[in-house]
Motif scaffolding. Structure first.
Motif, PDB file in Angstrom:
ATOM      1  N   ILE A   1       0.839  -1.202   0.000  1.00  0.00           N
ATOM      2  CA  ILE A   1       0.000   0.000   0.000  1.00  0.00           C
ATOM      3  C   ILE A   1       0.876   1.255   0.000  1.00  0.00           C
ATOM      4  CG2 ILE A   1      -1.910  -1.170   1.145  1.00  0.00           C
ATOM      5  CD1 ILE A   1      -1.073   0.329   3.734  1.00  0.00           C
ATOM      6  N   PHE A   2       2.210   1.023   0.127  1.00  0.00           N
ATOM      7  CA  PHE A   2       3.112   2.171   0.140  1.00  0.00           C
ATOM      8  C   PHE A   2       3.708   2.363  -1.249  1.00  0.00           C
ATOM      9  CE2 PHE A   2       3.134   0.118   4.309  1.00  0.00           C
ATOM     10  CZ  PHE A   2       2.509   1.122   5.028  1.00  0.00           C
ATOM     11  N   GLU A   3       4.175   3.574  -1.513  1.00  0.00           N
ATOM     12  CA  GLU A   3       4.572   3.872  -2.880  1.00  0.00           C
ATOM     13  C   GLU A   3       6.069   3.780  -3.099  1.00  0.00           C
ATOM     14  OE1 GLU A   3       2.965   7.634  -3.867  1.00  0.00           O
ATOM     15  OE2 GLU A   3       0.985   6.778  -4.284  1.00  0.00           O
ATOM     16  N   GLY A   4       6.464   3.566  -4.343  1.00  0.00           N
ATOM     17  CA  GLY A   4       7.854   3.650  -4.774  1.00  0.00           C
ATOM     18  C   GLY A   4       8.770   2.833  -3.901  1.00  0.00           C
ATOM     19  N   ASP A   5       9.876   3.460  -3.500  1.00  0.00           N
ATOM     20  CA  ASP A   5      10.880   2.801  -2.685  1.00  0.00           C
ATOM     21  C   ASP A   5      10.305   2.250  -1.389  1.00  0.00           C
ATOM     22  OD1 ASP A   5      12.804   3.142  -4.444  1.00  0.00           O
ATOM     23  OD2 ASP A   5      13.918   4.708  -3.336  1.00  0.00           O
ATOM     24  N   GLN A   6       9.288   2.925  -0.921  1.00  0.00           N
ATOM     25  CA  GLN A   6       8.696   2.537   0.360  1.00  0.00           C
ATOM     26  C   GLN A   6       8.141   1.115   0.323  1.00  0.00           C
ATOM     27  OE1 GLN A   6       8.812   4.517   3.078  1.00  0.00           O
ATOM     28  NE2 GLN A   6      10.110   5.714   1.718  1.00  0.00           N
ATOM     29  N   ALA A   7       7.886   0.646  -0.907  1.00  0.00           N
ATOM     30  CA  ALA A   7       7.264  -0.668  -1.027  1.00  0.00           C
ATOM     31  C   ALA A   7       8.291  -1.786  -0.891  1.00  0.00           C
ATOM     32  CB  ALA A   7       6.557  -0.776  -2.367  1.00  0.00           C
ATOM     33  N   ARG A   8       9.569  -1.435  -1.103  1.00  0.00           N
ATOM     34  CA  ARG A   8      10.584  -2.494  -1.190  1.00  0.00           C
ATOM     35  C   ARG A   8      11.186  -2.859   0.163  1.00  0.00           C
ATOM     36  NH1 ARG A   8      13.068   0.297  -5.336  1.00  0.00           N
ATOM     37  NH2 ARG A   8      11.439   0.265  -6.905  1.00  0.00           N
ATOM     38  N   HIS A   9      10.452  -3.589   0.919  1.00  0.00           N
ATOM     39  CA  HIS A   9      10.983  -4.045   2.203  1.00  0.00           C
ATOM     40  C   HIS A   9      10.710  -5.517   2.360  1.00  0.00           C
ATOM     41  CE1 HIS A   9      12.061  -0.123   3.868  1.00  0.00           C
ATOM     42  NE2 HIS A   9      11.065   0.318   3.115  1.00  0.00           N
ATOM     43  N   ARG A  10      11.654  -6.180   3.002  1.00  0.00           N
ATOM     44  CA  ARG A  10      11.533  -7.626   3.131  1.00  0.00           C
ATOM     45  C   ARG A  10      11.816  -8.053   4.547  1.00  0.00           C
ATOM     46  NH1 ARG A  10      14.400 -10.781  -1.793  1.00  0.00           N
ATOM     47  NH2 ARG A  10      12.545 -10.761  -3.084  1.00  0.00           N
ATOM     48  N   ASN A  11      11.161  -9.100   4.973  1.00  0.00           N
ATOM     49  CA  ASN A  11      11.505  -9.693   6.258  1.00  0.00           C
ATOM     50  C   ASN A  11      12.658 -10.669   6.047  1.00  0.00           C
ATOM     51  OD1 ASN A  11       8.061  -9.716   6.650  1.00  0.00           O
ATOM     52  ND2 ASN A  11       9.403  -8.525   7.968  1.00  0.00           N
TER      53      ASN A  11
END
Ligand code: BG6
Length: 478
Positions: free
Chosen positions: A346-356
């Motif tokens: 639901i977050f945009e751009g770079d903000q979307a690229r997170h991983r556990n």
């Protein structure tokens, strides 16, 4: 868990492993009150030594390698009192009668073969011939357990002539490491992880065992082995099994080892372009691998990276990247489970690229951390950051946690307890060789020359490429 009084005979009792690991480990257990009164340790080796001289030798080893506890002189003296020495001829008759006279019939008996595998047969035979071992006695053997499938089979066969599988403890000291066992606790003691532990949620898994040391005085052995035989066939394979196995029905030797075996048997053959071998170069006045190994034309790898795959329902399509090497940037061993991207952000751009990422650190700072994504604190809007939920054992467990027991301590006590869960079964070792043999044969056939890498680096660049070309990257060695 308390143990019964025992007699432990260490063949190779004056050797390096005994002095550095086995005896200092036993001393620490003694101090912890785990060696019951009346237990005895008998060092056996070729040299002609009085027991008093042997005790001096062991005292030296404990003072050098036993950590801070060795300054407790009273305990050390009491521990040394439990030690005896017998001079023994492994392949002849000398000393066996004395050993038979020393070992008591009515206590648990364990025989630690801390000697070259070529002597296993002779020792096993003589223990029987002289009536020293009984059907409950245990034998402990070290790696290398063979150098290929044929030699491992032959060793298993030799041992089986005199001992049942239930009596044989094949040590892989990685299984005695605190974090490695914690891996099982985390996986099977929490409801959080197991539902995610499969190809629907896991992108890939990395297993890194990086060392800063070179081959030093072990060049002769190492040059005939290389990283594949020295580390992958045993230590990394065991880590892979524990991370990938199905949940066993009980935490019990047979059940755990059955599941591990299934993983090894499900490993796919590895194509040549999924293997990167390296050899460390010279650095200023630091010798190169070839110089250290004393073999100017050596093609032996001091580094290896492999992209492995497990062909079963749980793991199909999930790469397992394994790497290990000497003279790398840091002593850093870790298993990292890298989870997939969110199906939708639901977050945009770079903000979307997170991983556990779940990282299980073997050394240094044994512990486990889980990278989770949170909002960066402050008024700057919805900015996301990855932070670790850190469980370094030393911090989490307070003072006691700092004193993580050495792998050998735990494993030797398991031998006395008769618990084989953390030891390799004969069929596991053979299956591991059955997987590694064709890979080794492949590069030997191709006359593959290992890529040179700079000491202090993360290995050859080709190893980085192994992941880059699939849009992934290795975790930092730091
Ligand atoms: C041994 C290998 O089994 O494990 C060595 O033969 C290696 O080459 C060692 O250095 C690493 O063990 P640890 O416990 O120091 O990671």
């Amino acid at each position: 868990i308390p143990v019964e009084p025992f007699d432990l005979v260490i063949f190779g009792g004056t050797g390096d492993l005994a002095r550095r690991k086995i005896l200092p480990g036993l001393f620490r257990r003694f101090r912890a009150g785990q060696m019951p009164e009346g237990s005895r340790i008998i060092g056996a080796a070729r040299g002609n030594l009085e027991t008093s001289a042997y005790r001096d030798l062991v005292r030296g080893g404990i003072q050098e390698f036993g950590g801070s506890e060795s300054s407790d002189g009273d305990s050390l003296a009491a521990f040394l009192d439990s030690l005896q020495y017998v001079s023994i001829d492994a392949t002849g008759e000398g000393g066996w009668q004395s050993l038979a006279g020393l070992v008591r019939p009515d206590v648990i008996k364990a025989f630690y073969f801390s000697v070259a595998p070529s002597l296993f047969g002779a020792l096993a035979e003589r223990l029987h011939m002289h009536g020293i071992a009984d059907p409950e006695s245990r034998i402990v053997v070290e790696k290398p357990f063979g150098r290929d499938l044929d030699s491992a089979r032959a060793l298993n066969h030799t041992l089986a002539e005199h001992f049942r599988e239930e009596q044989i403890y094949r040590i892989d000291h990685y299984l005695g490491k605190e974090t490695v066992q914690n891996l099982m606790a985390v996986r099977f003691g929490n409801i959080l992880f197991e539902p995610l532990w499969n190809n629907h949620y896991v992108d890939h898994i990395q297993i890194t065992v990086a060392e800063t040391v070179g081959v030093e005085g072990r060049g002769e052995y190492y040059d005939k082995s290389g990283a594949m035989r020295d580390m992958v066939q045993n230590h990394l394979m065991q880590l892979l099994c524990l991370i990938a196995m199905e949940p066993p029905a009980q935490f019990e030797a047979g059940a755990v080892r059955d599941e591990k075996l299934k993983v090894i048997r499900a490993l796919r053959p590895v194509p040549a372009h999924h293997i990167v071998r390296g050899q460390y170069d010279a650095d200023g006045d630091q010798p190169s691998y070839r110089e250290e190994a004393g073999n100017p034309r050596s093609f032996t790898e001091s580094f290896i990276a492999i992209r492995a795959e497990i062909a079963n329902w749980r793991w199909s399509g999930v790469p397992f990247y394994l790497r290990t090497g000497k003279k790398l940037r840091a002593r850093h061993s870790e298993i990292a489970v890298v989870f997939k991207d969110l199906p939708h952000s639901i977050f945009e751009g770079d903000q979307a690229r997170h991983r556990n990422i779940l990282s299980i650190r073997l050394q240094p700072n044994e512990g486990i951390d889980l990278t989770v994504t949170i909002k960066e604190p402050g008024p700057g809007g919805m900015r996301l950051v990855d932070v670790p939920l850190d469980m370094t054992f030393a911090t989490a467990l307070g003072e006691d946690g700092k004193d993580v027991p050495d792998a050998y301590e735990r494993l030797i006590m398991d031998v006395i307890r008769g618990n084989q869960t953390l030891f390799m079964r004969g069929d596991e070792v053979e299956a591991a060789w059955a997987w590694t043999d064709p890979l080794i044969a492949g590069w030997e056939r191709r006359n593959d020359v290992p890529k040179l890498y700079d000491p202090g680096s993360a290995g050859p660049d080709d190893s980085l490429m192994l992941l880059h070309r699939e849009g992934r990257r290795w975790r930092e060695i730091k």
